[in-house]
Design a protein around this motif. Structure first.
Motif, PDB file in Angstrom:
ATOM      1  N   LEU A   1      -5.221  -1.820  -0.445  1.00 15.70           N
ATOM      2  CA  LEU A   1      -4.790  -3.166  -0.795  1.00 15.70           C
ATOM      3  C   LEU A   1      -5.373  -3.592  -2.137  1.00 15.70           C
ATOM      4  O   LEU A   1      -4.652  -4.098  -3.013  1.00 15.70           O
ATOM      5  N   TYR A   2      -6.665  -3.391  -2.324  1.00 16.61           N
ATOM      6  CA  TYR A   2      -7.304  -3.831  -3.551  1.00 16.61           C
ATOM      7  C   TYR A   2      -6.789  -3.051  -4.760  1.00 16.61           C
ATOM      8  O   TYR A   2      -6.649  -3.608  -5.864  1.00 16.61           O
TER       9      TYR A   2
ATOM     10  N   ALA B   1     -13.039   5.023  -8.823  1.00 16.14           N
ATOM     11  CA  ALA B   1     -13.175   3.641  -8.388  1.00 16.14           C
ATOM     12  C   ALA B   1     -12.293   3.305  -7.194  1.00 16.14           C
ATOM     13  O   ALA B   1     -12.604   2.385  -6.435  1.00 16.14           O
ATOM     14  N   GLN B   2     -11.188   4.055  -6.991  1.00 17.22           N
ATOM     15  CA  GLN B   2     -10.221   3.693  -5.959  1.00 17.22           C
ATOM     16  C   GLN B   2     -10.220   4.636  -4.763  1.00 17.22           C
ATOM     17  O   GLN B   2      -9.725   4.272  -3.688  1.00 17.22           O
ATOM     18  N   ARG B   3     -10.776   5.845  -4.935  1.00 17.39           N
ATOM     19  CA  ARG B   3     -10.780   6.807  -3.816  1.00 17.39           C
ATOM     20  C   ARG B   3     -12.163   7.432  -3.704  1.00 17.39           C
ATOM     21  O   ARG B   3     -12.684   8.005  -4.673  1.00 17.39           O
ATOM     22  N   SER B   4     -12.710   7.332  -2.518  1.00 10.43           N
ATOM     23  CA  SER B   4     -14.049   7.883  -2.288  1.00 10.43           C
ATOM     24  C   SER B   4     -13.986   9.401  -2.245  1.00 10.43           C
ATOM     25  O   SER B   4     -13.131   9.988  -1.575  1.00 10.43           O
ATOM     26  N   GLY B   5     -14.893  10.058  -2.987  1.00  9.62           N
ATOM     27  CA  GLY B   5     -14.928  11.510  -3.026  1.00  9.62           C
ATOM     28  C   GLY B   5     -16.339  12.031  -2.817  1.00  9.62           C
ATOM     29  O   GLY B   5     -17.289  11.267  -2.638  1.00  9.62           O
TER      30      GLY B   5
ATOM     31  N   TYR C   1     -17.700   0.533  -0.741  1.00 12.50           N
ATOM     32  CA  TYR C   1     -16.685  -0.476  -0.433  1.00 12.50           C
ATOM     33  C   TYR C   1     -17.296  -1.707   0.233  1.00 12.50           C
ATOM     34  O   TYR C   1     -18.198  -1.604   1.064  1.00 12.50           O
ATOM     35  N   ARG C   2     -16.784  -2.878  -0.147  1.00 12.16           N
ATOM     36  CA  ARG C   2     -17.142  -4.140   0.494  1.00 12.16           C
ATOM     37  C   ARG C   2     -15.870  -4.954   0.668  1.00 12.16           C
ATOM     38  O   ARG C   2     -14.982  -4.947  -0.199  1.00 12.16           O
ATOM     39  N   GLY C   3     -15.786  -5.689   1.778  1.00 13.27           N
ATOM     40  CA  GLY C   3     -14.592  -6.483   2.039  1.00 13.27           C
ATOM     41  C   GLY C   3     -14.507  -7.717   1.166  1.00 13.27           C
ATOM     42  O   GLY C   3     -13.437  -8.084   0.689  1.00 13.27           O
ATOM     43  N   ASN C   4     -15.640  -8.365   0.942  1.00 11.34           N
ATOM     44  CA  ASN C   4     -15.674  -9.557   0.104  1.00 11.34           C
ATOM     45  C   ASN C   4     -15.876  -9.133  -1.354  1.00 11.34           C
ATOM     46  O   ASN C   4     -16.890  -8.530  -1.694  1.00 11.34           O
ATOM     47  N   VAL C   5     -14.901  -9.431  -2.219  1.00 13.74           N
ATOM     48  CA  VAL C   5     -14.951  -8.964  -3.605  1.00 13.74           C
ATOM     49  C   VAL C   5     -14.484 -10.066  -4.549  1.00 13.74           C
ATOM     50  O   VAL C   5     -14.001 -11.125  -4.120  1.00 13.74           O
TER      51      VAL C   5
ATOM     52  N   SER D   1       1.099 -13.413  -3.641  1.00 19.19           N
ATOM     53  CA  SER D   1       2.358 -12.678  -3.500  1.00 19.19           C
ATOM     54  C   SER D   1       2.111 -11.238  -3.073  1.00 19.19           C
ATOM     55  O   SER D   1       2.853 -10.694  -2.253  1.00 19.19           O
ATOM     56  N   ALA D   2       1.050 -10.617  -3.604  1.00 20.02           N
ATOM     57  CA  ALA D   2       0.761  -9.214  -3.275  1.00 20.02           C
ATOM     58  C   ALA D   2       0.204  -9.070  -1.868  1.00 20.02           C
ATOM     59  O   ALA D   2       0.470  -8.062  -1.195  1.00 20.02           O
ATOM     60  N   ALA D   3      -0.568 -10.041  -1.411  1.00 19.67           N
ATOM     61  CA  ALA D   3      -1.192  -9.970  -0.082  1.00 19.67           C
ATOM     62  C   ALA D   3      -1.170 -11.361   0.524  1.00 19.67           C
ATOM     63  O   ALA D   3      -2.151 -12.113   0.407  1.00 19.67           O
ATOM     64  N   PRO D   4      -0.070 -11.750   1.183  1.00 17.89           N
ATOM     65  CA  PRO D   4       0.081 -13.130   1.671  1.00 17.89           C
ATOM     66  C   PRO D   4      -1.027 -13.590   2.607  1.00 17.89           C
ATOM     67  O   PRO D   4      -1.371 -14.771   2.631  1.00 17.89           O
ATOM     68  N   GLY D   5      -1.606 -12.690   3.395  1.00 11.53           N
ATOM     69  CA  GLY D   5      -2.629 -13.108   4.348  1.00 11.53           C
ATOM     70  C   GLY D   5      -4.048 -12.985   3.836  1.00 11.53           C
ATOM     71  O   GLY D   5      -5.009 -13.182   4.597  1.00 11.53           O
ATOM     72  N   LEU D   6      -4.216 -12.670   2.555  1.00  9.62           N
ATOM     73  CA  LEU D   6      -5.551 -12.445   2.007  1.00  9.62           C
ATOM     74  C   LEU D   6      -6.222 -13.778   1.680  1.00  9.62           C
ATOM     75  O   LEU D   6      -5.711 -14.549   0.873  1.00  9.62           O
ATOM     76  N   PRO D   7      -7.380 -14.091   2.288  1.00  7.59           N
ATOM     77  CA  PRO D   7      -8.051 -15.368   2.012  1.00  7.59           C
ATOM     78  C   PRO D   7      -8.567 -15.424   0.574  1.00  7.59           C
ATOM     79  O   PRO D   7      -9.182 -14.477   0.090  1.00  7.59           O
ATOM     80  N   ILE D   8      -8.287 -16.521  -0.116  1.00  9.08           N
ATOM     81  CA  ILE D   8      -8.774 -16.757  -1.470  1.00  9.08           C
ATOM     82  C   ILE D   8      -9.743 -17.936  -1.413  1.00  9.08           C
ATOM     83  O   ILE D   8      -9.385 -19.024  -0.980  1.00  9.08           O
ATOM     84  N   PHE D   9     -10.977 -17.724  -1.876  1.00 15.15           N
ATOM     85  CA  PHE D   9     -12.001 -18.757  -1.765  1.00 15.15           C
ATOM     86  C   PHE D   9     -12.157 -19.580  -3.034  1.00 15.15           C
ATOM     87  O   PHE D   9     -12.409 -20.762  -2.988  1.00 15.15           O
ATOM     88  N   GLN D  10     -12.061 -18.961  -4.186  1.00 11.75           N
ATOM     89  CA  GLN D  10     -12.182 -19.707  -5.426  1.00 11.75           C
ATOM     90  C   GLN D  10     -11.441 -18.971  -6.525  1.00 11.75           C
ATOM     91  O   GLN D  10     -11.289 -17.757  -6.486  1.00 11.75           O
ATOM     92  N   ALA D  11     -10.968 -19.717  -7.504  1.00 13.94           N
ATOM     93  CA  ALA D  11     -10.298 -19.149  -8.673  1.00 13.94           C
ATOM     94  C   ALA D  11     -10.648 -20.019  -9.865  1.00 13.94           C
ATOM     95  O   ALA D  11     -10.286 -21.198  -9.905  1.00 13.94           O
TER      96      ALA D  11
END
Length: 347
Positions: free
Chosen positions: A51-52, A137-141, A212-216, A240-250
């Motif tokens: 997702l990220y 950065a995107q795939r753990s090896g 990896y961390r969930g809160n980023v 739009s990319a992730a409708p259910g993704l919580p957004i805390f601040q922008a």
């Protein structure tokens, strides 16, 4: 007391001005920062990484965006992480007190897991070596790599280049070998994460997929002159990319730093001491005037006798003023002493 409060207010105002002028090392005032948490939306690590990565690519493709990346922690945020770092394979013997890096001396360093474009997005130029790749950065090896800042590099290898060397995080029992060894692939500039530290501390950066961390936090750097409306555009793209993704601040990184707890604390203390000092000064002036007026009123007969035996009205006024100034000077002197003590405490 009122003077010492006013001096304290001036000291806090000076600290606030110095804090606003300090060079943090980042060149990212217009960079948009958005905090999200895939863990709260039910994503595990594998799905969260996917997702990220998808959100990051969509943010990079936005019109007017120069670069976009991800970071596990945010400088001047509510959460900061750190580790004790030493050269790999130098765990000291039990009871030993290592005095050099070669003997296993460890150093405290900030820690962050970031994307491949993090340093470009935050305005940090690579000093030597290389940056992370998108694959790292995107795939753990199996390979474990890290970037460190020049402060930690000089601490661990004062005699030479740190690129190509290996580091490890000190375990709870400092004499035990670490379970993970990281190869240093690059050196980046040191940055400040504390407004009032005299020098920047060391820092370690690892690829996001490696820790990896969930809160980023997503960092989005606009092109020069294209910052208007970028915060709302980034928020809409993430929704739009992730409708259910919580957004805390922008907000922009500059706004984030100026509203951080350190800036807020200094400015609040400056305003508080200034208000208290002005109120105390007003009370002190009214009190001194009232007390002196009452004292003069009680000395009416004495003043009359002085005038009867040859004192002039001007001389009587000077006498009263001298006594009042003596009282005020005593208070000012004590206030300066208290203010000096407060200055030493706040320095």
């Amino acid at each position: 007391l009122s003077l010492s409060l006013l001096i304290s207010a001036g000291l806090f105002l000076r600290m606030a001005r110095q804090a606003s002028d300090v060079d943090l090392g980042f060149r990212a005032d217009d960079t948009v920062v958005v905090e999200v948490d895939a863990g709260l939306a039910g994503y595990d690590e594998a799905r969260g990484l996917g997702l990220y990565a998808s959100v990051q690519e969509r943010l990079r493709a936005l019109p007017g965006v120069r670069s976009a990346s991800i970071g596990a922690t945010l400088p001047f945020g509510m959460v900061s992480l750190g580790e004790r770092v030493r050269r790999a394979g130098t765990a000291p013997a039990e009871g030993a007190r290592p005095q050099t890096p070669a003997q296993g001396q460890s150093f405290g360093a900030g820690w962050n897991a970031v994307g491949a474009s993090y340093f470009e997005t935050m305005g940090l130029a690579l000093k030597s070596g290389r940056l992370f790749t998108d694959a790292e950065a995107q795939r753990s090896g199996p390979s474990r790599v890290a970037l460190i800042d020049d402060v930690l590099a000089r601490q661990l290898w004062p005699e030479g280049d740190a690129v190509g060397r290996s580091i490890e995080f000190e375990t709870r029992n400092s004499t035990e070998p670490a379970t993970e060894v990281l190869e240093v692939v690059g050196i980046v500039p040191a940055v400040r994460t504390n407004l009032f530290s005299k020098t920047p501390g060391g820092a370690v950066y690892v690829p996001f997929a490696q820790a990896y961390r969930g809160n980023v936090h997503f960092h989005v750097r606009p092109l020069d002159g294209v910052s208007a409306g970028m915060v709302d555009a980034v928020r809409r793209e993430i929704q739009s990319a992730a409708p259910g993704l919580p957004i805390f601040q922008a907000k922009t990184f500059g706004d984030h730093v100026s509203s951080s707890i350190e800036y807020w604390g200094v400015q609040t203390m400056a305003n508080l001491f200034a208000a208290m000092g002005m109120i105390a000064t007003l009370i002190a002036l009214v009190g001194i005037y009232g007390a002196k007026s009452y004292a003069v009123m009680r000395r009416t007969r004495e003043i009359g006798i002085r005038l009867a035996i040859g004192a002039t009205p001007k001389g009587v006024r000077q006498m009263v003023l001298r006594e009042g100034l003596r009282l005020g000077a005593t208070g000012v002197g004590l206030g300066l002493v208290f203010g000096l003590g407060m200055g030493r405490v706040l320095d």
